[in-house]
Design a protein around this motif. Structure first.
Motif, short mmCIF file in Angstrom:
data_model
loop_
_atom_site.label_atom_id
_atom_site.label_comp_id
_atom_site.label_asym_id
_atom_site.label_seq_id
_atom_site.Cartn_x
_atom_site.Cartn_y
_atom_site.Cartn_z
N UNK A 147 38.52 -31.72 -1.24
CA UNK A 147 37.23 -31.70 -0.56
C UNK A 147 37.39 -32.01 0.94
N UNK A 148 36.61 -32.96 1.44
CA UNK A 148 36.59 -33.22 2.89
C UNK A 148 37.92 -33.79 3.41
N UNK A 149 38.69 -34.40 2.51
CA UNK A 149 39.97 -34.95 2.95
C UNK A 149 40.92 -33.86 3.45
N UNK A 150 40.67 -32.63 3.05
CA UNK A 150 41.53 -31.53 3.48
C UNK A 150 41.20 -31.03 4.88
N UNK A 151 40.01 -31.37 5.38
CA UNK A 151 39.55 -30.78 6.64
C UNK A 151 40.04 -31.55 7.86
N UNK A 152 40.25 -30.87 8.98
CA UNK A 152 40.59 -31.57 10.22
C UNK A 152 39.44 -32.48 10.65
N UNK A 153 39.75 -33.67 11.08
CA UNK A 153 38.69 -34.62 11.46
C UNK A 153 37.90 -34.12 12.68
N UNK A 154 38.47 -33.20 13.46
CA UNK A 154 37.76 -32.66 14.62
C UNK A 154 36.53 -31.86 14.22
N UNK A 155 36.39 -31.51 12.93
CA UNK A 155 35.21 -30.78 12.47
C UNK A 155 34.01 -31.69 12.23
N UNK A 156 34.23 -32.98 12.17
CA UNK A 156 33.13 -33.89 11.83
C UNK A 156 31.99 -33.75 12.84
N UNK A 157 30.78 -33.55 12.30
CA UNK A 157 29.59 -33.43 13.13
C UNK A 157 29.42 -32.09 13.82
N UNK A 158 30.25 -31.08 13.45
CA UNK A 158 30.22 -29.79 14.16
C UNK A 158 29.91 -28.60 13.26
N UNK A 159 29.82 -28.78 11.96
CA UNK A 159 29.74 -27.65 11.03
C UNK A 159 28.31 -27.13 10.93
N UNK A 160 28.14 -25.84 11.20
CA UNK A 160 26.82 -25.20 11.12
C UNK A 160 26.49 -24.75 9.69
N UNK A 161 27.49 -24.19 9.02
CA UNK A 161 27.33 -23.79 7.62
C UNK A 161 28.45 -24.41 6.81
N UNK A 162 28.09 -25.22 5.82
CA UNK A 162 29.04 -25.78 4.86
C UNK A 162 28.70 -25.18 3.51
N UNK A 163 29.43 -24.15 3.12
CA UNK A 163 29.22 -23.48 1.84
C UNK A 163 30.20 -24.07 0.83
N UNK A 164 29.68 -24.60 -0.26
CA UNK A 164 30.55 -25.26 -1.25
C UNK A 164 30.25 -24.70 -2.64
N UNK A 165 31.06 -23.77 -3.07
CA UNK A 165 30.88 -23.19 -4.41
C UNK A 165 31.59 -24.10 -5.42
N UNK A 166 31.00 -25.26 -5.64
CA UNK A 166 31.63 -26.29 -6.46
C UNK A 166 31.61 -25.90 -7.94
N UNK A 167 32.55 -26.42 -8.74
CA UNK A 167 32.46 -26.22 -10.19
C UNK A 167 31.25 -26.96 -10.73
N UNK A 168 30.50 -26.30 -11.64
CA UNK A 168 29.30 -26.98 -12.15
C UNK A 168 29.09 -26.81 -13.66
N UNK A 169 30.14 -26.41 -14.37
CA UNK A 169 30.04 -26.34 -15.83
C UNK A 169 30.29 -27.74 -16.40
N UNK A 170 29.39 -28.27 -17.23
CA UNK A 170 29.65 -29.57 -17.87
C UNK A 170 30.92 -29.51 -18.71
N UNK A 171 31.67 -30.58 -18.71
CA UNK A 171 32.95 -30.62 -19.41
C UNK A 171 32.83 -30.13 -20.85
N UNK A 172 31.78 -30.57 -21.53
CA UNK A 172 31.60 -30.21 -22.93
C UNK A 172 31.25 -28.76 -23.17
N UNK A 173 30.95 -28.03 -22.11
CA UNK A 173 30.56 -26.62 -22.26
C UNK A 173 31.62 -25.66 -21.75
N UNK A 174 32.72 -26.17 -21.23
CA UNK A 174 33.78 -25.29 -20.74
C UNK A 174 34.29 -24.40 -21.88
#
Length: 261
Positions: A147-174
């Motif tokens: 997640x954010x730990x991968x990003x350069x710290x110089x991006x903090x406070x500068x991002x106009x679009x943060x698109x996050x296609x996160x996983x959202x299937x419940x564990x029990x339904x995989x």
């Protein structure tokens, strides 16, 4: 080995249960360079490998996105997230594609926006290798990490679009997912924890520190998860709304960092 005819390719795919056998056959026939390669591709598809992994690309937002075995295949419904991002921030100049997988969302945004500062990140090295290929035409920067730990710290406070296609299937339904996803896509791209929202909550809480004033976070989720997802966004201090496409079965939560925040 005799060359497979178009009709025999269709028949083999249909016998394997491919609902759109004719369409898939056309793609495989156009991708195969030799009779042996055609036979191998048909065999891989018949044994259950996703079509996109067989031909090596997926269509997304009018683009051919390179995908390879072990990488999450971009879904057409996620095009709606891209549309919503462009509507919310049509003049964006700094874009981050978090949980990027193949980098399809970042590529689609860059294609529409023109020259931008583009970053993408994923915890899976196979995904980021794939994303580097897809984002190279846009001079995209791809990072491997959590997640954010991968990003350069110089991006903090500068991002106009943060698109996050996160996983959202419940564990029990995989285990209920189609075999193509369950057996051929990485679990880390599917499993969102006990209620499917673990990663979404983490992203929502971290987003305000990375967004520019007026910048937006967009996350896809399921219809039943919308109330909890909205609560997570609002709990992080984001001005929140929901966009729904019944045609694409797509639900996008949009959070904006207030200008004075």
């Amino acid at each position: 080995m005799p060359t497979l005819s178009p009709a025999s390719v269709v028949a083999a795919l249909r016998a394997a249960g491919c609902v759109f056998a004719e369409d898939e056959a056309r793609l495989i026939l156009s991708a195969a360079r030799t009779p042996d390669e055609l036979a191998a591709m048909v065999d891989r598809r018949v044994t259950g490998l996703p079509l996109e992994h067989v031909v090596g690309w997926a269509e997304f937002a009018g683009l051919r996105i390179h995908v390879e075995p072990g990488v999450f295949v971009p879904r057409r419904r996620t095009e709606y997230l891209v549309e919503q991002a462009l509507a919310q921030a049509p003049d964006a100049s700094v874009v981050v594609d978090l949980c990027c997988g193949s980098g399809a969302v970042g590529a689609a945004l860059a294609e529409a926006l023109g020259p931008i500062e583009l970053h993408a990140a994923d915890v899976d090295p196979t995904a980021t290798r794939c994303a580097r290929r897809n984002l190279a035409p846009y001079d995209g920067h791809v990072h491997t990490g959590d997640l954010f730990a991968a990003l350069p710290t110089a991006l903090r406070g500068r991002v106009d679009i943060l698109a996050a296609n996160v996983p959202y299937v419940p564990t029990g339904e995989v285990g209920l997912l189609p075999a193509e996803a369950r057996e051929h896509e990485p679990l880390v791209a599917l499993d969102g924890g006990s209620d499917g929202l673990d990663i979404l909550r983490e992203v929502a809480m971290g987003a305000p520190a990375w967004l520019a004033p007026g910048g937006c976070l967009l996350v896809e989720t399921s219809e039943r998860q919308l109330p909890s997802a909205v609560g997570a966004f609002r709990g992080a201090g984001l001005e929140t709304r929901v966009a729904v496409s019944e045609e694409l079965y797509a639900n996008v939560v949009i959070g904006v960092r207030g200008v004075g925040v």
